[in-house]
Design a protein around this motif. Structure first.
Motif, short mmCIF file in Angstrom:
data_model
loop_
_atom_site.label_atom_id
_atom_site.label_comp_id
_atom_site.label_asym_id
_atom_site.label_seq_id
_atom_site.Cartn_x
_atom_site.Cartn_y
_atom_site.Cartn_z
N ALA A 19 8.04 12.54 13.99
CA ALA A 19 6.97 13.08 13.00
C ALA A 19 7.40 12.66 11.82
CB ALA A 19 6.92 14.58 13.07
N VAL A 20 8.67 12.54 11.69
CA VAL A 20 9.23 12.34 10.16
C VAL A 20 8.99 10.97 9.95
CG1 VAL A 20 11.44 11.92 8.84
CG2 VAL A 20 10.75 14.27 10.13
N LYS A 21 9.00 10.10 10.79
CA LYS A 21 8.90 8.63 10.92
C LYS A 21 7.43 8.26 10.50
CE LYS A 21 8.83 4.91 14.01
NZ LYS A 21 9.04 4.80 15.35
N ASP A 22 6.73 8.94 11.13
CA ASP A 22 5.06 8.75 11.16
C ASP A 22 4.50 9.17 9.61
OD1 ASP A 22 4.59 7.52 13.59
OD2 ASP A 22 4.14 9.55 14.36
N LEU A 25 3.49 7.67 3.98
CA LEU A 25 3.50 7.61 2.80
C LEU A 25 3.38 6.42 1.94
CD1 LEU A 25 6.27 10.82 2.48
CD2 LEU A 25 3.75 10.65 1.68
N ALA A 26 4.17 5.46 2.63
CA ALA A 26 4.30 3.94 2.31
C ALA A 26 2.98 3.59 2.14
CB ALA A 26 5.05 3.17 3.24
N ARG A 27 1.83 3.73 2.88
CA ARG A 27 0.73 3.11 2.82
C ARG A 27 0.05 3.98 1.72
NH1 ARG A 27 2.74 2.12 7.56
NH2 ARG A 27 2.12 0.32 8.66
N LEU A 28 0.23 5.02 1.36
CA LEU A 28 -0.37 5.61 0.26
C LEU A 28 0.33 5.63 -1.33
CD1 LEU A 28 -0.97 8.97 2.02
CD2 LEU A 28 -2.75 7.34 1.57
N ALA A 29 1.19 4.57 -1.28
CA ALA A 29 2.25 4.29 -2.36
C ALA A 29 1.12 3.75 -3.59
CB ALA A 29 3.26 3.41 -2.31
N PHE A 30 0.08 3.12 -3.07
CA PHE A 30 -0.63 2.66 -4.19
C PHE A 30 -1.63 3.54 -4.82
CE2 PHE A 30 -3.61 2.73 -0.81
CZ PHE A 30 -4.88 2.87 -1.38
N LEU A 49 0.96 16.38 -0.51
CA LEU A 49 0.20 17.01 0.50
C LEU A 49 0.87 16.58 2.12
CD1 LEU A 49 -1.47 19.20 1.80
CD2 LEU A 49 -3.33 17.55 1.00
N VAL A 50 0.64 15.31 1.90
CA VAL A 50 1.26 14.66 3.35
C VAL A 50 2.51 14.99 3.59
CG1 VAL A 50 1.67 12.26 4.33
CG2 VAL A 50 -0.54 12.53 3.03
N LYS A 51 3.49 15.00 2.67
CA LYS A 51 4.85 15.39 3.15
C LYS A 51 4.92 16.84 3.57
CE LYS A 51 6.68 12.79 -0.62
NZ LYS A 51 7.24 12.96 -1.78
N SER A 52 4.03 17.67 2.89
CA SER A 52 4.37 19.13 3.19
C SER A 52 3.68 19.42 4.76
CB SER A 52 3.45 19.94 2.34
OG SER A 52 2.11 19.86 2.43
#
Ligand code: FPP
Ligand code: MG
Length: 305
Positions: A271-274, A279-284, A296-299
């Motif tokens: 779950a942490v890896k996914d 997050l990497a794909r939302l960096a932009f 929000l994604v992190k939470s």
């Protein structure tokens, strides 16, 4: 240009969303009141509103207008709610509680709950259609094109190539152990697809390019997996009061889950890896709304309900 930060507080998005949803279902005539009440009951049952918040924040981060985002965010929440009503039906999971209250069919009866779901699914597209008519009437052809992309993607994610397919696989998997590939297909279809719709519709309505849309799709897929793994974890370790529904149901129904296949510890790691991949794909995504999407994604991976 100073960014409009009016919607940065999730409570502000929820409050506009809920006001609109309330108005949209505050309808009915002397004959069909029960239908609107049943639709309203589940729509206003206190969901977390993750999907519409993601649509609004993603769209704002990419420069869309809030008023253009809300109808589509609302349509998505209607589709999500219909899926929960139908999922709880006796013919499906036969659950009595959802979001801490009796399920729709327990209150309104099975036939009315089926229609409440049908009503919400169809109404979602009526709401999108109305927004598109307005854009067309105002000669906003660029906006109309963006809306067409958004609604077409939403239908794809919700329908027989998306969430419905996942639910079918879920039903077909009852009473047998399934492998990781089938489980992953099922969960991506059931859970990731609507989260992809949330992010991608925000992108479409903001006029994002193909590479950005691709990133949003991939982020949604990973986010859905992380979300589902956490769901499976909470079914084992969660608190019934906090969750608003009974725990231990997967074990009781002998369902294959990420926890049954991986074990708790590996499930948690996955779950942490996914989440990190999402997050990497939302960096932009830029600015404070981009940050809000990532927070929000992190939470969600640490959520307790
Ligand atoms: C919880 O969302 C719901 C899911 C993770 C999705 C489960 C998918 C289905 C039940 C598919 C059903 C499909 C059909 C066609 C019947 P959430 O935690 O965001 O719920 P909330 O809105 O209550 O907070
Ligand atoms: Mg189910």
């Amino acid at each position: 240009m100073a960014m409009n930060e009016e919607w940065l507080d999730p409570a502000a998005v929820k409050s506009r969303l809920e006001k609109d949803l309330q108005e949209l279902t505050d309808k009915g005539n002397a004959y069909d009141k029960k239908q609107w009440q049943a639709m309203n009951y589940s729509l206003m049952a206190g969901g977390k509103r993750i999907r519409p918040v993601l649509t609004v924040w993603t769209g704002l981060s990419l420069g869309a207008d809030a008023d253009e985002l809300f109808p589509f965010a609302e349509a998505l929440e209607m589709i999500h709610t219909y899926s929960l009503i139908h999922d709880d039906l006796p013919a499906m999971d036969n659950d009595d509680y959802r979001r801490g209250r009796l399920t729709n069919h327990k209150v309104f009866g099975e036939a009315a709950a089926i229609l409440a779901g049908d009503g919400l699914l169809t109404y979602a597209f009526e709401v999108c259609g109305q927004a598109m008519e307005e854009a067309a009437a105002g000669g906003q052809t660029e906006l109309l094109k963006r809306q067409a992309r958004a609604v077409s993607f939403l239908a794809q994610m919700a329908g027989p190539s998306g969430m419905v397919s996942g639910q079918m696989v879920d039903l077909e998997s009852e009473g047998r152990t399934i492998g990781l590939d089938e489980l992953t297909y099922m969960e991506i279809s059931k859970t990731s697809r609507l989260l992809e719709a949330a992010l991608v519709m925000g992108g479409c309505l903001a006029g994002a390019g193909p590479e950005q849309i691709q990133s949003l799709e991939e982020a949604g897929e990973k986010l859905g997996l992380a979300f589902q793994i956490q769901d499976d974890i909470l079914d084992v370790t969660g608190d019934e009061k906090e969750l608003g529904k009974p725990t231990g149901s997967d074990e009781k129904e002998k369902k294959s889950t990420f926890v049954s296949l991986y074990g708790l510890e590996k499930a948690r790691k996955e779950a942490v890896k996914d989440t990190e991949e999402a997050l990497a794909r939302l960096a932009f995504l830029e600015g404070s709304y981009g940050r809000a999407v990532r927070d929000l994604v992190k939470s969600l991976v640490d959520r307790r309900k």
